[in-house]
Design a protein around this motif. Structure first.
Motif, PDB file in Angstrom:
ATOM      1  N   GLU A 194      58.689   2.648  15.142  1.00  0.00           N
ATOM      2  CA  GLU A 194      59.475   2.329  13.942  1.00  0.00           C
ATOM      3  C   GLU A 194      60.062   0.921  14.032  1.00  0.00           C
ATOM      4  N   TYR A 195      60.560   0.539  15.205  1.00  0.00           N
ATOM      5  CA  TYR A 195      61.067  -0.829  15.384  1.00  0.00           C
ATOM      6  C   TYR A 195      59.952  -1.851  15.183  1.00  0.00           C
ATOM      7  N   ILE A 196      58.761  -1.551  15.724  1.00  0.00           N
ATOM      8  CA  ILE A 196      57.622  -2.463  15.582  1.00  0.00           C
ATOM      9  C   ILE A 196      57.263  -2.646  14.105  1.00  0.00           C
ATOM     10  N   THR A 197      57.230  -1.548  13.361  1.00  0.00           N
ATOM     11  CA  THR A 197      56.886  -1.604  11.935  1.00  0.00           C
ATOM     12  C   THR A 197      57.891  -2.437  11.158  1.00  0.00           C
ATOM     13  N   MET A 198      59.195  -2.203  11.393  1.00  0.00           N
ATOM     14  CA  MET A 198      60.247  -2.955  10.693  1.00  0.00           C
ATOM     15  C   MET A 198      60.161  -4.441  11.036  1.00  0.00           C
ATOM     16  N   ALA A 199      59.944  -4.742  12.312  1.00  0.00           N
ATOM     17  CA  ALA A 199      59.882  -6.137  12.759  1.00  0.00           C
ATOM     18  C   ALA A 199      58.673  -6.854  12.158  1.00  0.00           C
ATOM     19  N   ALA A 200      57.510  -6.190  12.158  1.00  0.00           N
ATOM     20  CA  ALA A 200      56.286  -6.806  11.639  1.00  0.00           C
ATOM     21  C   ALA A 200      56.403  -7.097  10.143  1.00  0.00           C
ATOM     22  N   LEU A 201      56.868  -6.132   9.370  1.00  0.00           N
ATOM     23  CA  LEU A 201      57.003  -6.319   7.922  1.00  0.00           C
ATOM     24  C   LEU A 201      57.993  -7.429   7.586  1.00  0.00           C
ATOM     25  N   SER A 202      59.124  -7.464   8.292  1.00  0.00           N
ATOM     26  CA  SER A 202      60.135  -8.492   8.016  1.00  0.00           C
ATOM     27  C   SER A 202      59.632  -9.873   8.402  1.00  0.00           C
ATOM     28  N   LYS A 203      58.869  -9.970   9.502  1.00  0.00           N
ATOM     29  CA  LYS A 203      58.354 -11.265   9.947  1.00  0.00           C
ATOM     30  C   LYS A 203      57.296 -11.812   8.994  1.00  0.00           C
ATOM     31  N   ILE A 204      56.359 -10.978   8.574  1.00  0.00           N
ATOM     32  CA  ILE A 204      55.311 -11.424   7.646  1.00  0.00           C
ATOM     33  C   ILE A 204      55.935 -11.917   6.343  1.00  0.00           C
ATOM     34  N   PHE A 205      56.938 -11.208   5.855  1.00  0.00           N
ATOM     35  CA  PHE A 205      57.653 -11.610   4.642  1.00  0.00           C
ATOM     36  C   PHE A 205      58.295 -12.993   4.818  1.00  0.00           C
ATOM     37  N   ALA A 206      58.971 -13.200   5.949  1.00  0.00           N
ATOM     38  CA  ALA A 206      59.675 -14.462   6.186  1.00  0.00           C
ATOM     39  C   ALA A 206      58.696 -15.622   6.389  1.00  0.00           C
ATOM     40  N   VAL A 207      57.604 -15.391   7.123  1.00  0.00           N
ATOM     41  CA  VAL A 207      56.616 -16.452   7.382  1.00  0.00           C
ATOM     42  C   VAL A 207      55.989 -16.924   6.078  1.00  0.00           C
ATOM     43  N   THR A 208      55.582 -15.994   5.252  1.00  0.00           N
ATOM     44  CA  THR A 208      54.933 -16.337   3.986  1.00  0.00           C
ATOM     45  C   THR A 208      55.861 -17.182   3.110  1.00  0.00           C
ATOM     46  N   ALA A 209      57.138 -16.860   3.127  1.00  0.00           N
ATOM     47  CA  ALA A 209      58.098 -17.547   2.261  1.00  0.00           C
ATOM     48  C   ALA A 209      58.478 -18.942   2.755  1.00  0.00           C
ATOM     49  N   THR A 210      58.431 -19.180   4.067  1.00  0.00           N
ATOM     50  CA  THR A 210      59.043 -20.411   4.599  1.00  0.00           C
ATOM     51  C   THR A 210      58.134 -21.281   5.468  1.00  0.00           C
ATOM     52  N   TYR A 211      56.847 -20.981   5.576  1.00  0.00           N
ATOM     53  CA  TYR A 211      56.003 -21.699   6.538  1.00  0.00           C
ATOM     54  C   TYR A 211      55.952 -23.221   6.361  1.00  0.00           C
ATOM     55  N   PRO A 212      55.916 -23.771   5.132  1.00  0.00           N
ATOM     56  CA  PRO A 212      55.774 -25.234   4.996  1.00  0.00           C
ATOM     57  C   PRO A 212      56.785 -26.048   5.796  1.00  0.00           C
ATOM     58  N   TYR A 213      57.989 -25.544   5.996  1.00  0.00           N
ATOM     59  CA  TYR A 213      58.981 -26.326   6.753  1.00  0.00           C
ATOM     60  C   TYR A 213      58.504 -26.554   8.192  1.00  0.00           C
ATOM     61  N   GLN A 214      57.734 -25.602   8.747  1.00  0.00           N
ATOM     62  CA  GLN A 214      57.278 -25.756  10.130  1.00  0.00           C
ATOM     63  C   GLN A 214      56.265 -26.892  10.248  1.00  0.00           C
ATOM     64  N   VAL A 215      55.427 -27.059   9.226  1.00  0.00           N
ATOM     65  CA  VAL A 215      54.469 -28.169   9.211  1.00  0.00           C
ATOM     66  C   VAL A 215      55.227 -29.494   9.142  1.00  0.00           C
TER      67      VAL A 215
END
Length: 314
Positions: A225-246
């Motif tokens: 359950e922790y893995i599922t919550m962590a994976a979903l939250s991370k994918i959501f955050a990466v998709t929304a904010t990736y350009p700043y890392q470039v």
């Protein structure tokens, strides 16, 4: 005869420092170190793709697997782990400090309240924790980027501008001053939105899931359950904010010079279009999603263990 009245004690003010728990620091540190050690090669690939702006000196890669096999063939295992020392220091310190600050801020805001924090309060708490953490760790991330971008360093050590993390820190400070150690700080601050969105999503998913189970909002979950919550939250955050890392990686790169964030954005847009801001995102998702799962599971398990042990000792 007058009676002296004892002064009424002033109500105790909530103190942020009262909520600081070293257990959160150690738990976050453990998770950051383990996940970084396991997945650093994908981080190297992500950064090399992020800065691939057409300069002739840069190696050309056809994809993630081609990049990893090329580095392995030319530089061996050492090549795949260039920059791992500052990455482990940075990830360990960042996750440890982030969890320390975040939980202290949350506890401070929850003091005297029975209801759980709202999504907005989780978002603001995580953003505050991220900004505090970045102020302390940005120089480590600059050295990591510089070390990762030492092309062909494994073939000819004389080509290396930096011999290691400490050497990089000293040379950057000597040649570029404090400003050099804080390159990428502004997009890094924008990047706190990544952590804020991730933690908000993670907390809200746990709360809603526990409501569904008819459990307390802070009830302990199992590992899956922790893995599922962590994976979903991370994918959501990466998709929304990736350009700043470039943008951040390009500012920190020693092979190119930009006048600032706006210059990076303008030149990237003109030469590469919107796709330029998402270079390396697949490698990043492949790295950060399992890294996030490892980190969060390690954090939850270690913090529960340390806090339970502390309670027993009391």
């Amino acid at each position: 005869m007058s009676v002296l009245k004892s002064p009424i004690p002033a109500p105790e003010r909530p103190s942020l420092f009262r909520h600081v728990r070293y257990e959160n620091l150690l738990a976050g540190l453990s998770g950051g170190l383990v996940s970084t050690l396991v997945l650093h090669p994908l981080d190297l690939v992500k950064i090399r793709f992020a800065v691939s702006d057409g300069l002739e000196l840069r190696p050309k890669y056809n994809g993630i697997l081609h990049c990893m096999t090329t580095v392995w063939r030319h530089e061996g295992l050492r090549g795949l782990y260039q920059g791992v020392t500052p990455n482990m220091w940075g990830a360990g310190a960042s996750w440890g400090l982030y969890f320390l600050f975040y939980n202290a801020i949350k506890a401070y805001k929850k003091e005297g309240r029975e209801e759980v924090l709202t999504a907005t309060e989780h978002l603001i708490s995580a953003a505050q924790a991220g900004a505090m953490t970045l102020c302390l760790t940005n120089p480590i991330w600059v050295t990591k980027t510089r070390l990762v971008l030492q092309y062909d360093a494994g073939i000819d050590p004389s080509k290396r501008r930096y011999k290691g993390m400490v050497d990089a820190l000293v040379k950057i400070y000597r040649n570029e001053g404090i400003r050099g150690l804080y390159k990428g700080f502004v997009p890094g601050l924008f990047g706190t939105s990544h952590g804020a969105l991730q933690f908000m999503a993670y907390e809200e998913l746990k709360v809603e899931y526990n409501k569904y189970r008819k459990e307390h909002p802070d009830a302990k979950l199992n590992t899956l359950e922790y893995i599922t919550m962590a994976a979903l939250s991370k994918i959501f955050a990466v998709t929304a904010t990736y350009p700043y890392q470039v943008v951040r990686a390009r500012l920190q790169d020693q092979h190119n010079t930009y006048s600032g964030v706006i210059d990076v954005i303008r030149r990237t847009w003109r030469k590469e279009g919107v796709g330029g801001f998402y270079k390396g995102i697949i490698a990043n998702v492949l790295r950060v999603t399992p890294a996030c799962c490892i980190t969060f599971v390690m954090y939850e398990k270690v913090s529960h263990f340390l806090l339970a042990m502390k309670k027993e000792n009391k």
